[in-house]
Structure formats: C-alpha cells, structure tokens
Design a protein around this motif. Structure first.
Motif, PDB file in Angstrom:
ATOM      1  N   GLN A   3      -5.466  -4.187  43.537  1.00 15.89           N
ATOM      2  CA  GLN A   3      -6.712  -4.118  44.295  1.00 15.89           C
ATOM      3  C   GLN A   3      -7.404  -2.840  43.807  1.00 15.89           C
ATOM      4  OE1 GLN A   3      -7.501  -6.351  47.057  1.00 15.89           O
ATOM      5  NE2 GLN A   3      -5.792  -7.513  46.227  1.00 15.89           N
ATOM      6  N   ILE A   4      -8.601  -2.989  43.226  1.00 18.75           N
ATOM      7  CA  ILE A   4      -9.281  -1.853  42.601  1.00 18.75           C
ATOM      8  C   ILE A   4     -10.681  -1.709  43.185  1.00 18.75           C
ATOM      9  CG2 ILE A   4     -10.153  -0.904  40.427  1.00 18.75           C
ATOM     10  CD1 ILE A   4      -7.903  -2.660  39.078  1.00 18.75           C
ATOM     11  N   ALA A   5     -10.998  -0.501  43.628  1.00 20.46           N
ATOM     12  CA  ALA A   5     -12.346  -0.192  44.101  1.00 20.46           C
ATOM     13  C   ALA A   5     -13.097   0.485  42.965  1.00 20.46           C
ATOM     14  CB  ALA A   5     -12.292   0.723  45.316  1.00 20.46           C
ATOM     15  N   LEU A   6     -14.247  -0.060  42.631  1.00 20.08           N
ATOM     16  CA  LEU A   6     -15.100   0.511  41.595  1.00 20.08           C
ATOM     17  C   LEU A   6     -16.156   1.375  42.270  1.00 20.08           C
ATOM     18  CD1 LEU A   6     -15.695  -2.806  39.638  1.00 20.08           C
ATOM     19  CD2 LEU A   6     -14.111  -0.962  39.004  1.00 20.08           C
ATOM     20  N   PHE A   7     -16.277   2.593  41.818  1.00 22.87           N
ATOM     21  CA  PHE A   7     -17.259   3.516  42.371  1.00 22.87           C
ATOM     22  C   PHE A   7     -18.159   3.938  41.218  1.00 22.87           C
ATOM     23  CE2 PHE A   7     -17.715   7.999  44.459  1.00 22.87           C
ATOM     24  CZ  PHE A   7     -19.042   7.731  44.777  1.00 22.87           C
ATOM     25  N   GLY A   8     -19.316   3.304  41.134  1.00 27.10           N
ATOM     26  CA  GLY A   8     -20.248   3.588  40.060  1.00 27.10           C
ATOM     27  C   GLY A   8     -21.235   4.666  40.444  1.00 27.10           C
ATOM     28  N   GLY A   9     -21.755   5.329  39.431  1.00 25.36           N
ATOM     29  CA  GLY A   9     -22.752   6.355  39.680  1.00 25.36           C
ATOM     30  C   GLY A   9     -23.103   7.078  38.398  1.00 25.36           C
ATOM     31  N   PRO A  38     -18.971   5.734  35.421  1.00 31.48           N
ATOM     32  CA  PRO A  38     -20.286   6.323  35.145  1.00 31.48           C
ATOM     33  C   PRO A  38     -21.206   5.327  34.448  1.00 31.48           C
ATOM     34  CG  PRO A  38     -18.634   7.180  33.626  1.00 31.48           C
ATOM     35  CD  PRO A  38     -17.904   6.326  34.619  1.00 31.48           C
ATOM     36  N   THR A  39     -22.455   5.306  34.895  1.00 36.27           N
ATOM     37  CA  THR A  39     -23.436   4.431  34.269  1.00 36.27           C
ATOM     38  C   THR A  39     -23.803   4.987  32.905  1.00 36.27           C
ATOM     39  OG1 THR A  39     -25.225   5.624  35.343  1.00 36.27           O
ATOM     40  CG2 THR A  39     -24.458   3.627  36.425  1.00 36.27           C
ATOM     41  N   TYR A  40     -24.025   4.080  31.977  1.00 38.09           N
ATOM     42  CA  TYR A  40     -24.460   4.514  30.651  1.00 38.09           C
ATOM     43  C   TYR A  40     -25.940   4.864  30.698  1.00 38.09           C
ATOM     44  CZ  TYR A  40     -25.050   4.823  25.652  1.00 38.09           C
ATOM     45  OH  TYR A  40     -25.338   5.285  24.412  1.00 38.09           O
ATOM     46  N   GLN A  41     -26.728   3.930  31.199  1.00 41.14           N
ATOM     47  CA  GLN A  41     -28.163   4.157  31.391  1.00 41.14           C
ATOM     48  C   GLN A  41     -28.567   3.430  32.666  1.00 41.14           C
ATOM     49  OE1 GLN A  41     -30.626   3.106  28.057  1.00 41.14           O
ATOM     50  NE2 GLN A  41     -32.501   3.258  29.240  1.00 41.14           N
ATOM     51  N   PRO A  42     -28.691   4.161  33.774  1.00 40.67           N
ATOM     52  CA  PRO A  42     -28.990   3.488  35.041  1.00 40.67           C
ATOM     53  C   PRO A  42     -30.367   2.840  35.027  1.00 40.67           C
ATOM     54  CG  PRO A  42     -29.068   5.878  35.302  1.00 40.67           C
ATOM     55  CD  PRO A  42     -28.598   5.609  33.908  1.00 40.67           C
ATOM     56  N   PRO A  43     -30.481   1.584  35.516  1.00 38.55           N
ATOM     57  CA  PRO A  43     -31.761   0.883  35.472  1.00 38.55           C
ATOM     58  C   PRO A  43     -32.768   1.362  36.516  1.00 38.55           C
ATOM     59  CG  PRO A  43     -30.097  -0.507  36.460  1.00 38.55           C
ATOM     60  CD  PRO A  43     -29.390   0.730  35.985  1.00 38.55           C
ATOM     61  N   HIS A  44     -32.298   2.009  37.584  1.00 36.55           N
ATOM     62  CA  HIS A  44     -33.199   2.366  38.682  1.00 36.55           C
ATOM     63  C   HIS A  44     -33.389   3.871  38.847  1.00 36.55           C
ATOM     64  CE1 HIS A  44     -32.911  -1.803  39.739  1.00 36.55           C
ATOM     65  NE2 HIS A  44     -31.606  -1.705  39.877  1.00 36.55           N
ATOM     66  N   SER A  51     -25.100  14.160  28.760  1.00 41.57           N
ATOM     67  CA  SER A  51     -24.765  12.960  27.989  1.00 41.57           C
ATOM     68  C   SER A  51     -23.639  12.184  28.673  1.00 41.57           C
ATOM     69  CB  SER A  51     -24.337  13.342  26.575  1.00 41.57           C
ATOM     70  OG  SER A  51     -23.050  13.950  26.611  1.00 41.57           O
ATOM     71  N   PHE A  52     -23.518  10.931  28.305  1.00 48.46           N
ATOM     72  CA  PHE A  52     -22.446  10.095  28.845  1.00 48.46           C
ATOM     73  C   PHE A  52     -21.087  10.742  28.571  1.00 48.46           C
ATOM     74  CE2 PHE A  52     -19.341   6.658  28.620  1.00 48.46           C
ATOM     75  CZ  PHE A  52     -19.556   6.018  29.832  1.00 48.46           C
ATOM     76  N   ASP A  53     -20.878  11.220  27.344  1.00 44.13           N
ATOM     77  CA  ASP A  53     -19.586  11.825  26.988  1.00 44.13           C
ATOM     78  C   ASP A  53     -19.281  13.056  27.830  1.00 44.13           C
ATOM     79  OD1 ASP A  53     -19.114   9.844  25.120  1.00 44.13           O
ATOM     80  OD2 ASP A  53     -19.886  11.034  23.446  1.00 44.13           O
ATOM     81  N   HIS A  54     -20.280  13.882  28.106  1.00 41.94           N
ATOM     82  CA  HIS A  54     -20.059  15.060  28.953  1.00 41.94           C
ATOM     83  C   HIS A  54     -19.751  14.640  30.394  1.00 41.94           C
ATOM     84  CE1 HIS A  54     -20.684  18.356  26.236  1.00 41.94           C
ATOM     85  NE2 HIS A  54     -21.922  17.982  25.911  1.00 41.94           N
ATOM     86  N   ARG A  55     -20.459  13.626  30.904  1.00 41.59           N
ATOM     87  CA  ARG A  55     -20.198  13.176  32.273  1.00 41.59           C
ATOM     88  C   ARG A  55     -18.792  12.602  32.393  1.00 41.59           C
ATOM     89  NH1 ARG A  55     -23.718   9.066  33.554  1.00 41.59           N
ATOM     90  NH2 ARG A  55     -24.483   8.879  31.432  1.00 41.59           N
ATOM     91  N   VAL A  56     -18.351  11.883  31.378  1.00 42.46           N
ATOM     92  CA  VAL A  56     -16.986  11.342  31.382  1.00 42.46           C
ATOM     93  C   VAL A  56     -15.972  12.486  31.343  1.00 42.46           C
ATOM     94  CG1 VAL A  56     -15.297  10.041  30.022  1.00 42.46           C
ATOM     95  CG2 VAL A  56     -17.582   9.093  30.418  1.00 42.46           C
ATOM     96  N   ALA A  57     -16.201  13.459  30.501  1.00 38.92           N
ATOM     97  CA  ALA A  57     -15.281  14.608  30.409  1.00 38.92           C
ATOM     98  C   ALA A  57     -15.218  15.365  31.744  1.00 38.92           C
ATOM     99  CB  ALA A  57     -15.716  15.532  29.276  1.00 38.92           C
ATOM    100  N   MET A  58     -16.377  15.542  32.402  1.00 43.64           N
ATOM    101  CA  MET A  58     -16.373  16.219  33.702  1.00 43.64           C
ATOM    102  C   MET A  58     -15.613  15.397  34.744  1.00 43.64           C
ATOM    103  SD  MET A  58     -20.127  18.048  34.075  1.00 43.64           S
ATOM    104  CE  MET A  58     -21.137  16.670  33.487  1.00 43.64           C
ATOM    105  N   SER A  76     -20.307   2.078  28.730  1.00 42.49           N
ATOM    106  CA  SER A  76     -20.768   2.630  27.443  1.00 42.49           C
ATOM    107  C   SER A  76     -20.594   1.631  26.309  1.00 42.49           C
ATOM    108  CB  SER A  76     -20.022   3.919  27.113  1.00 42.49           C
ATOM    109  OG  SER A  76     -18.670   3.646  26.804  1.00 42.49           O
ATOM    110  N   GLU A  77     -19.713   0.675  26.480  1.00 37.65           N
ATOM    111  CA  GLU A  77     -19.451  -0.295  25.414  1.00 37.65           C
ATOM    112  C   GLU A  77     -20.625  -1.241  25.200  1.00 37.65           C
ATOM    113  OE1 GLU A  77     -15.679  -2.132  26.305  1.00 37.65           O
ATOM    114  OE2 GLU A  77     -14.833  -0.169  26.786  1.00 37.65           O
ATOM    115  N   ARG A  78     -21.365  -1.533  26.257  1.00 40.60           N
ATOM    116  CA  ARG A  78     -22.532  -2.408  26.135  1.00 40.60           C
ATOM    117  C   ARG A  78     -23.789  -1.614  25.794  1.00 40.60           C
ATOM    118  NH1 ARG A  78     -20.784  -4.175  30.809  1.00 40.60           N
ATOM    119  NH2 ARG A  78     -22.680  -3.609  31.898  1.00 40.60           N
TER     120      ARG A  78
END
Length: 186
Positions: A3-9, A38-44, A51-58, A76-78
């Motif tokens: 059971q996995i909860a996804l928390f996007g942001g 983490p979102t790669y490029q949030p639509p809203h 950068s995405f890489d820095h946010r992932v590292a943090m 990030s893959e898409r």
C-alpha cells in the motif's frame, strides 16, 4: 502487495511540513510507504526555481533517515508537463500488484474538478486529503487525514533565504545543500 501513498509536489525546497504530512499519512492511512514524487514541470504552477535534480537531491537529504519514505523520479522520465493521470497509469503498469493512494493538501480538494483527466483519475486511484484548519472538504470521495497545522511553506523559505535570514522549517541538512549549491540566491 504494498500500500503506497504518493505525495506529489514541487518541493522547491522540501521542508519539515512535507515530513509532517508523510508521518500523518503513515500513522493514519496505515500504508507501507510514502513516495515523494517531485513534479518535473507542474502544469498549474510557475516552473520550479531549483532544477529537478537539485529538488530530488534535497528530498533525498530530507528523508535519509526515514525508513518508510522514499523518493521517486518517475515524472522526469516523461519530461514536459506532469499530469497526474499519466503518472498513475505508468505506476500501475510498473507495479501492478501494489495499491496507490494520492495525497493532496486540504486546500486542493475543492480544486480537483479542474485537474486534467480527473474523472479517469478518480477511477484509477483513491485521493487522500490532508486536512488543515480552514479546509472545507466538500468532496466526500476524498479520504480525510487530520494533521496538525504546520506554519511553513516553500515560498516563505525562499523569501527568507533571499533576505539572508534563517529560514523556518528547513532542516540543517537541506539548508547546507542549498548553500553548497548556491540555490535561491543563498
């Protein structure tokens, strides 16, 4: 079967409020893991400052001592705009034996009807809203998790960093990363 909860942001930057949400979800929803996504490029929203890489590292720095919280970089893959419906389909394809929940802030519950592909998304996943003071929760299809009020936001942290003041709610390890990489005009 997990059971996995996804928390996007955006997590720009991640802070103790994000960890508080994860712990509330782990305690009340009784999932096996929480995946920070983490979102790669949030639509809203405006593009992230870091950068995405820095946010992932943090994020990895933030959760390094958390056994049930991990970071997924699936968006990030898409590349391009990140729509939750596409991400959920991809995750369900990759992990067909797992059950996913999608965690949103209480302030986002009333905004759900405006999400891209929301009807299909509702058929794919259970939404879980984290209730804070003032959250109305008009949508009864969203499962509610109660959480203490945490007065911290990524926006206020970025403002505090730009003013060279000590940011509230930012763990020292994340602050050290920000300083080392000269993020947020720090």
């Amino acid at each position: 079967m997990r059971q996995i909860a996804l928390f996007g942001g955006t997590f720009d930057p991640p802070h103790v409020g994000h960890l508080t949400v994860c712990h509330a979800v782990l305690d009340q929803l009784e999932v096996d893991e929480v995946w920070l996504m983490p979102t790669y490029q949030p639509p809203h929203k405006e593009p992230a400052r870091a950068s995405f890489d820095h946010r992932v590292a943090m994020l990895h720095t933030l959760v390094r001592n958390e056994e049930q919280i991990r970071v997924t970089t699936i968006e990030s893959e898409r590349q391009g705009l990140s729509y939750t419906v596409d991400t959920i389909k991809d995750l369900q394809h990759r992990y067909p034996n797992d059950t996913f929940y999608f965690v949103i802030g209480g302030d986002m519950v009333d905004y759900l009807p405006k999400w891209y592909g929301i009807e299909e998304l509702r058929s794919l996943i259970q939404f879980v809203g984290v209730s804070r003071p003032g959250s109305l929760f008009r949508d009864q299809t969203v499962q509610q998790i109660k959480m203490e009020d945490v007065d911290v936001s990524s926006t206020s942290i970025r403002q505090q960093l730009a003013q060279m003041s000590q940011p509230d709610g930012l763990p020292v390890s994340v602050l050290d990363y920000i300083k080392e990489h000269h993020l947020y005009e720090c």
